[in-house]
Scaffold this motif. Structure first.
Motif, short mmCIF file in Angstrom:
data_model
loop_
_atom_site.label_atom_id
_atom_site.label_comp_id
_atom_site.label_asym_id
_atom_site.label_seq_id
_atom_site.Cartn_x
_atom_site.Cartn_y
_atom_site.Cartn_z
N ASP A 1 0.81 -1.22 0.00
CA ASP A 1 0.00 0.00 0.00
C ASP A 1 0.84 1.27 0.00
OD1 ASP A 1 -2.31 -1.55 0.07
OD2 ASP A 1 -2.28 -1.64 2.26
N ASN A 2 2.16 1.12 -0.04
CA ASN A 2 3.05 2.28 0.01
C ASN A 2 3.74 2.48 -1.33
OD1 ASN A 2 2.60 2.78 2.80
ND2 ASN A 2 3.94 1.06 3.27
N ASN A 3 4.10 3.70 -1.61
CA ASN A 3 4.85 4.04 -2.80
C ASN A 3 6.32 4.10 -2.41
OD1 ASN A 3 5.74 4.89 -5.25
ND2 ASN A 3 4.82 6.92 -5.14
N ILE A 4 7.09 3.08 -2.78
CA ILE A 4 8.48 2.97 -2.37
C ILE A 4 9.38 3.02 -3.59
CG2 ILE A 4 10.18 1.47 -1.29
CD1 ILE A 4 7.95 0.34 0.42
N ASN A 5 10.48 3.72 -3.44
CA ASN A 5 11.47 3.82 -4.50
C ASN A 5 12.85 3.67 -3.89
OD1 ASN A 5 12.70 4.29 -6.95
ND2 ASN A 5 12.46 6.50 -6.83
N TYR A 6 13.72 2.94 -4.53
CA TYR A 6 15.10 2.80 -4.09
C TYR A 6 15.98 2.53 -5.29
CZ TYR A 6 15.73 -2.23 -4.59
OH TYR A 6 15.90 -3.49 -5.10
N CYS A 7 17.25 2.75 -5.13
CA CYS A 7 18.21 2.53 -6.21
C CYS A 7 19.06 1.30 -5.87
CB CYS A 7 19.09 3.76 -6.36
SG CYS A 7 20.41 3.53 -7.56
N PRO A 8 18.93 0.22 -6.62
CA PRO A 8 19.73 -0.97 -6.34
C PRO A 8 21.24 -0.70 -6.34
CG PRO A 8 18.03 -1.48 -7.94
CD PRO A 8 18.03 0.01 -7.75
N LEU A 9 21.68 0.21 -7.18
CA LEU A 9 23.10 0.54 -7.22
C LEU A 9 23.56 1.18 -5.91
CD1 LEU A 9 25.65 0.54 -8.93
CD2 LEU A 9 24.98 2.79 -9.77
N SER A 10 22.72 2.03 -5.33
CA SER A 10 23.06 2.64 -4.04
C SER A 10 23.13 1.60 -2.94
CB SER A 10 22.03 3.71 -3.67
OG SER A 10 22.09 4.78 -4.56
N VAL A 11 22.22 0.65 -2.95
CA VAL A 11 22.24 -0.43 -1.96
C VAL A 11 23.50 -1.27 -2.14
CG1 VAL A 11 21.06 -2.53 -1.18
CG2 VAL A 11 19.73 -0.50 -1.76
N TYR A 12 23.85 -1.58 -3.38
CA TYR A 12 25.05 -2.36 -3.68
C TYR A 12 26.29 -1.66 -3.14
CZ TYR A 12 28.55 -4.89 -6.42
OH TYR A 12 29.63 -5.63 -6.82
N TYR A 13 26.42 -0.36 -3.43
CA TYR A 13 27.60 0.38 -2.97
C TYR A 13 27.63 0.52 -1.45
CZ TYR A 13 29.79 1.49 -7.40
OH TYR A 13 30.44 1.40 -8.59
N ALA A 14 26.50 0.69 -0.82
CA ALA A 14 26.47 0.78 0.64
C ALA A 14 26.93 -0.54 1.25
CB ALA A 14 25.06 1.13 1.13
N PHE A 15 26.47 -1.66 0.71
CA PHE A 15 26.93 -2.96 1.20
C PHE A 15 28.42 -3.17 0.90
CE2 PHE A 15 22.46 -4.53 1.47
CZ PHE A 15 22.53 -5.02 2.76
N ALA A 16 28.89 -2.68 -0.24
CA ALA A 16 30.31 -2.81 -0.58
C ALA A 16 31.17 -2.07 0.43
CB ALA A 16 30.57 -2.31 -2.00
N VAL A 17 30.74 -0.87 0.81
CA VAL A 17 31.48 -0.10 1.82
C VAL A 17 31.44 -0.83 3.15
CG1 VAL A 17 31.52 2.05 3.15
CG2 VAL A 17 31.17 2.13 0.68
N ALA A 18 30.28 -1.34 3.53
CA ALA A 18 30.16 -2.09 4.78
C ALA A 18 31.06 -3.33 4.75
CB ALA A 18 28.72 -2.48 5.04
N ALA A 19 31.11 -4.02 3.62
CA ALA A 19 31.94 -5.22 3.50
C ALA A 19 33.42 -4.90 3.66
CB ALA A 19 31.69 -5.90 2.15
#
Length: 103
Positions: free
Chosen positions: A13-31
């Protein structure tokens, strides 16, 4: 990526938007600062089971160079960061910061 399904499955029921590339890079930094089980879980989430941080760093760098654009047709720059809430009990280790910057 499996991440879209996980993000959207309970939010019909929500309008959600995200960028998979941003998630990938955030996980890469965390890794870059993780080890042991945490590192393994992050790499598995990225679909890089059994790969090294050097492999991830190389691939993230390749992707950045492929997508970076700054010419007469347009500009596209990629940046990411990890934020830690203002809590004096939890601090980033200096080695994590150095690894994240270098890799």
């Amino acid at each position: 990526y499996k991440s879209a399904y996980e993000l959207f499955k309970n939010n019909k029921d929500n309008n959600i938007n995200y960028c998979p590339l941003s998630v990938y890079y955030a996980f890469a930094v965390a890794a870059s600062g993780a080890d042991g089980d945490t590192f393994t879980e992050i790499m598995n989430a990225l679909g890089l089971n059994g790969k090294t941080i050097e492999y991830l760093s190389t691939q993230a760098g390749n992707m950045y160079r492929r997508l970076y654009l700054d010419n007469s047709r347009g500009t596209m720059r990629i940046g990411t960061s990890i934020w830690l809430s203002n809590n004096n009990d939890i601090l980033f280790k200096e080695s994590f910061i150095n690894n994240a910057v270098e890799k």
